[in-house]
Design a protein around this motif. Structure first.
Motif, PDB file in Angstrom:
ATOM      1  N   SER A  29       0.805  -1.222   0.000  1.00  0.00           N
ATOM      2  CA  SER A  29       0.000   0.000   0.000  1.00  0.00           C
ATOM      3  C   SER A  29       0.836   1.268   0.000  1.00  0.00           C
ATOM      4  N   GLY A  30       2.136   1.165   0.174  1.00  0.00           N
ATOM      5  CA  GLY A  30       2.971   2.354   0.238  1.00  0.00           C
ATOM      6  C   GLY A  30       3.150   2.871   1.651  1.00  0.00           C
ATOM      7  N   LEU A  31       2.859   2.045   2.646  1.00  0.00           N
ATOM      8  CA  LEU A  31       3.005   2.449   4.031  1.00  0.00           C
ATOM      9  C   LEU A  31       4.111   1.636   4.685  1.00  0.00           C
ATOM     10  N   ALA A  32       5.005   2.308   5.388  1.00  0.00           N
ATOM     11  CA  ALA A  32       6.054   1.642   6.142  1.00  0.00           C
ATOM     12  C   ALA A  32       5.842   1.923   7.622  1.00  0.00           C
ATOM     13  N   VAL A  33       6.074   0.924   8.447  1.00  0.00           N
ATOM     14  CA  VAL A  33       5.957   1.059   9.892  1.00  0.00           C
ATOM     15  C   VAL A  33       7.332   0.800  10.478  1.00  0.00           C
ATOM     16  N   GLN A  34       7.793   1.727  11.298  1.00  0.00           N
ATOM     17  CA  GLN A  34       9.108   1.590  11.900  1.00  0.00           C
ATOM     18  C   GLN A  34       9.022   1.715  13.419  1.00  0.00           C
ATOM     19  N   THR A  57       4.653   6.375   1.803  1.00  0.00           N
ATOM     20  CA  THR A  57       5.544   6.592   0.656  1.00  0.00           C
ATOM     21  C   THR A  57       4.763   6.767  -0.650  1.00  0.00           C
ATOM     22  N   SER A  58       3.438   6.791  -0.557  1.00  0.00           N
ATOM     23  CA  SER A  58       2.614   6.937  -1.764  1.00  0.00           C
ATOM     24  C   SER A  58       2.322   8.409  -2.043  1.00  0.00           C
ATOM     25  N   ASP A  59       1.732   8.665  -3.184  1.00  0.00           N
ATOM     26  CA  ASP A  59       1.362  10.025  -3.574  1.00  0.00           C
ATOM     27  C   ASP A  59      -0.045  10.410  -3.107  1.00  0.00           C
ATOM     28  N   GLN A  60      -0.692   9.527  -2.352  1.00  0.00           N
ATOM     29  CA  GLN A  60      -2.039   9.782  -1.848  1.00  0.00           C
ATOM     30  C   GLN A  60      -2.022   9.737  -0.321  1.00  0.00           C
ATOM     31  N   PRO A  61      -2.790  10.611   0.335  1.00  0.00           N
ATOM     32  CA  PRO A  61      -2.883  10.506   1.790  1.00  0.00           C
ATOM     33  C   PRO A  61      -3.542   9.186   2.176  1.00  0.00           C
ATOM     34  N   ALA A  99       0.380  12.283   2.172  1.00  0.00           N
ATOM     35  CA  ALA A  99       1.146  11.717   1.053  1.00  0.00           C
ATOM     36  C   ALA A  99       2.610  12.108   1.223  1.00  0.00           C
ATOM     37  N   GLN A 100       3.489  11.140   1.022  1.00  0.00           N
ATOM     38  CA  GLN A 100       4.932  11.348   1.156  1.00  0.00           C
ATOM     39  C   GLN A 100       5.298  11.922   2.533  1.00  0.00           C
ATOM     40  N   GLY A 101       4.492  11.609   3.530  1.00  0.00           N
ATOM     41  CA  GLY A 101       4.724  12.139   4.875  1.00  0.00           C
ATOM     42  C   GLY A 101       4.813  11.043   5.909  1.00  0.00           C
ATOM     43  N   ARG A 102       4.901  11.460   7.149  1.00  0.00           N
ATOM     44  CA  ARG A 102       4.974  10.499   8.250  1.00  0.00           C
ATOM     45  C   ARG A 102       4.275  11.060   9.469  1.00  0.00           C
TER      46      ARG A 102
END
Length: 168
Positions: A29-34, A57-61, A99-102
């Protein structure tokens, strides 16, 4: 040495996540969990909290709308709110990850409140809690959080659970 099926499954799950995700757990889905971790709570306490960094890491919220776990009866998304020199927790219906945020889930900020443990024994440092994050688009992401004593090295706020007023 006797190994339980649950322990073996947890170890295998964590190994697969490490093998395929590098630094954190990552979904298609473009999501990373750390850095997912759960605060160790005193044996009589019926709540604790989970923390992690959610990186989109995706271009969509992406919008986190729910979390489940076999280890607790209920999980709520919470935010710590500071008013009049006091901090209190309030439940949130959802959490937007730009999008592209954390978004950092950390003591004295956003976090997951784990309510009413189902285990017979209290969680101890090194134990694991399996969480399933659910997003508004219906996608889910499994996360394994390790129980830690007190605070994490990256987020520290001693006494977080005892200092907060819980508001539902």
């Amino acid at each position: 040495m006797k190994i339980s099926c649950r322990h073996l499954c947890t170890v295998l799950f964590m190994a697969c996540c490490t093998l395929f995700a590098g630094e954190g757990i990552s979904g298609e889905s473009g999501l990373a969990v750390q850095g997912a971790w759960v605060r160790e709570a005193p044996p009589s306490m019926q709540i604790t909290a989970a923390y992690m960094i959610l990186r989109n890491t995706s271009d969509q919220p992406m919008t986190l709308v729910g979390v489940t776990t076999p280890d607790f009866s209920k999980v709520e998304i919470h935010e710590t709110v500071h008013e009049n020199d006091q901090a209190r927790m309030q439940a949130m219906k959802e959490l937007l990850i730009p999008a592209q945020g954390r978004i950092a889930l950390q003591p004295n900020g956003y976090h997951l409140m784990l309510i009413n443990p189902k285990r017979n024994a209290p969680l101890r440092p090194g134990d694991s809690v399996n969480l399933i994050l659910t997003f508004k688009d219906g996608k889910t992401l499994p996360v394994t959080a390790t129980v830690q004593k007190g605070t994490s090295q990256s987020t520290s706020a001693p006494g977080h659970m005892q200092d907060m007023k819980h508001k539902q």
